[in-house]
Design an enzyme around this catalytic site. Structure first.
Site, PDB file in Angstrom:
ATOM      1  N   ALA A 165      35.109  35.903  44.463  1.00 27.62           N
ATOM      2  CA  ALA A 165      36.023  34.900  45.009  1.00 27.62           C
ATOM      3  C   ALA A 165      35.327  33.578  45.288  1.00 27.62           C
ATOM      4  O   ALA A 165      35.941  32.510  45.210  1.00 27.62           O
ATOM      5  CB  ALA A 165      36.669  35.427  46.288  1.00 27.62           C
ATOM      6  N   PHE A 200      41.648  29.609  45.578  1.00 28.29           N
ATOM      7  CA  PHE A 200      42.042  29.005  46.849  1.00 28.29           C
ATOM      8  C   PHE A 200      41.513  27.569  46.884  1.00 28.29           C
ATOM      9  O   PHE A 200      40.429  27.290  46.359  1.00 28.29           O
ATOM     10  CB  PHE A 200      41.455  29.828  47.995  1.00 28.29           C
ATOM     11  CG  PHE A 200      41.846  29.374  49.366  1.00 28.29           C
ATOM     12  CD1 PHE A 200      43.093  29.686  49.889  1.00 28.29           C
ATOM     13  CD2 PHE A 200      40.963  28.643  50.147  1.00 28.29           C
ATOM     14  CE1 PHE A 200      43.451  29.271  51.166  1.00 28.29           C
ATOM     15  CE2 PHE A 200      41.316  28.223  51.427  1.00 28.29           C
ATOM     16  CZ  PHE A 200      42.566  28.535  51.934  1.00 28.29           C
ATOM     17  N   ALA A 244      39.872  25.515  48.677  1.00 25.29           N
ATOM     18  CA  ALA A 244      38.523  25.146  49.106  1.00 25.29           C
ATOM     19  C   ALA A 244      37.418  25.812  48.289  1.00 25.29           C
ATOM     20  O   ALA A 244      36.235  25.542  48.507  1.00 25.29           O
ATOM     21  CB  ALA A 244      38.338  25.498  50.585  1.00 25.29           C
ATOM     22  N   LYS A 245      37.784  26.661  47.334  1.00 20.44           N
ATOM     23  CA  LYS A 245      36.780  27.296  46.484  1.00 20.44           C
ATOM     24  C   LYS A 245      36.191  26.251  45.518  1.00 20.44           C
ATOM     25  O   LYS A 245      36.792  25.192  45.285  1.00 20.44           O
ATOM     26  CB  LYS A 245      37.416  28.447  45.696  1.00 20.44           C
ATOM     27  CG  LYS A 245      37.867  29.615  46.566  1.00 20.44           C
ATOM     28  CD  LYS A 245      36.695  30.319  47.209  1.00 20.44           C
ATOM     29  CE  LYS A 245      37.077  31.637  47.859  1.00 20.44           C
ATOM     30  NZ  LYS A 245      37.822  31.526  49.113  1.00 20.44           N
ATOM     31  N   PRO A 246      35.019  26.537  44.927  1.00 23.47           N
ATOM     32  CA  PRO A 246      34.429  25.557  43.998  1.00 23.47           C
ATOM     33  C   PRO A 246      35.399  25.099  42.905  1.00 23.47           C
ATOM     34  O   PRO A 246      35.436  23.929  42.560  1.00 23.47           O
ATOM     35  CB  PRO A 246      33.230  26.319  43.429  1.00 23.47           C
ATOM     36  CG  PRO A 246      32.790  27.207  44.558  1.00 23.47           C
ATOM     37  CD  PRO A 246      34.085  27.657  45.199  1.00 23.47           C
TER      38      PRO A 246
END
Length: 377
Positions: A159, A183, A185-187
């Protein structure tokens, strides 16, 4: 100076015209569910990861569910995993009626410690779920060797690590199935919830594609009990744009991480992130360890007035956001009390959870901002 933790606004502005046009195209065509952008994204993800099959889905949590359902994880089965992670890793195991079996973590990488796995394998053990925490894959050499020895399945909870590698292989190509989250805010983030599963097994890919559509083999014919796990076309459209620039963003994240390490390495009160020489990290977080993180300390404002603040509160007062990933390991969470773990059972996870602190991390932090963060820290 005010620092943005993930700086999603800046990233949107960089690709604004393309992203907004892609969203408008979906709106104009009204192809909101399983539109052509979804298939386009899956092909783009396959090209990026070199995995044979990419199956988009509604979230990183649903990606884990789909992976376990495809591998027939059932009530009574045991799945070995780490307690030092977001709850979805173990929550999905429990949701399917299986039992999470927690293994303590490696003190350097904070990923599951492979040396402790074999002792917890029983006839009920069906799979191992290592987590690529903070963007770095676990030790897949040892984990895959153990899995092969005991005929266990491996699901990568990636994730936080899309685009990372282990021994030169993307973590989307490791294990039987690898999962990730998009999501925001993920890379690589979309503009809502989203996720994906990756596999090189055609049968597993076909089954997951069916499971995400309520187990359909064809319209209104249901081969399996499934879920509503489709990725929205709007999110696929956003990801198709952002994926084009992802390699550049990863290069910038590496630069930010190197700068942090350079200016922090002389600070003897801190423990800095350690990356396995066989691995690369996408730096979903830049997490350091600080002793007595919650302790109140004497600080001074610009008028030299004394205050008592925790480290995080002090940094917040300077416009520097921080986060704790994660303040309580899963084996001590109330929802898992039925498993019978107690404080002291997994000591490394417990120690790290009391000391870990994530600094602002995104592709767009400049040297001046990093110096400001470190200076105040």
């Amino acid at each position: 100076m005010t620092i943005d933790f993930a700086n999603l606004q800046h990233q949107h502005n960089l690709y604004k015209d393309e992203i907004e046009e892609a969203i408008l195209k979906v709106a104009r065509n009204c192809n909101f569910i399983m539109g052509e952008e979804v298939q386009e994204l899956e092909e783009n993800l396959q090209n990026f990861t070199k995995a044979k099959y990419a199956i988009s889905c509604s979230s990183g949590t649903d990606a884990l569910l789909l992976a376990m359902m495809a591998l027939d994880i059932k009530p009574g089965d045991e799945v070995i995993t780490t307690p030092f992670t977001f709850i979805a890793t173990a929550e999905t195991i429990a949701f399917l009626g299986a039992t999470p079996v927690f293994i303590d973590i490696d003190e350097k990488t904070y990923n599951i410690n492979p040396a402790l796995i074999e002792d917890k394998i029983t006839p009920k053990t069906k799979a191992i779920i290592p987590v690529s925490l903070y963007g770095q894959p676990a030790d897949m050499d040892q984990i895959q060797t153990i899995a092969n020895k005991y005929n266990l399945k491996v699901i990568i909870d990636g994730a936080q690590s899309f685009g990372s590698t282990f021994n030169g292989i993307t973590d989307s190509n490791l294990g039987d199935i690898s999962t990730t989250s998009f999501f925001p805010a993920k890379p690589l983030g979309c503009y809502g919830d989203g996720g994906a599963c990756f596999t090189n097994d055609e049968n597993l890919a076909t089954k997951m594609k069916s499971l995400r559509l309520h187990g359909q083999s064809k319209r209104y014919h249901h081969q399996y009990i499934g879920i509503g796990g489709r990725l929205d076309t709007l999110q696929a459209a956003v990801l198709n744009v952002k994926l084009k620039y992802y390699e550049k963003d990863l290069t910038l994240r590496q630069k930010v991480a190197r700068k942090y390490t350079e200016v922090l390495k002389s600070k003897i009160n801190l423990v800095l992130p350690i990356i396995d020489k066989r691995a690369t990290s996408v730096w979903a977080q830049y997490s350091i360890r600080v002793k007595n993180r919650e302790e109140l300390r004497q600080t001074f404002d610009k008028n030299q007035k004394a205050n008592l603040m925790s480290i995080q509160d002090y940094l917040k007062s300077k416009g520097i956001p921080t986060a704790v990933h994660y303040p309580m390991p899963l084996h001590l969470q109330e929802c898992f009390s039925y498993l019978g773990y107690k404080k002291g059972d997994l000591p490394i996870s417990e120690i790290i959870s009391q000391e870990i602190m994530s600094l602002p991390m995104n592709s767009y932090l400049n040297d001046e901002q990093i110096e400001f963060i470190v200076g105040n820290l």
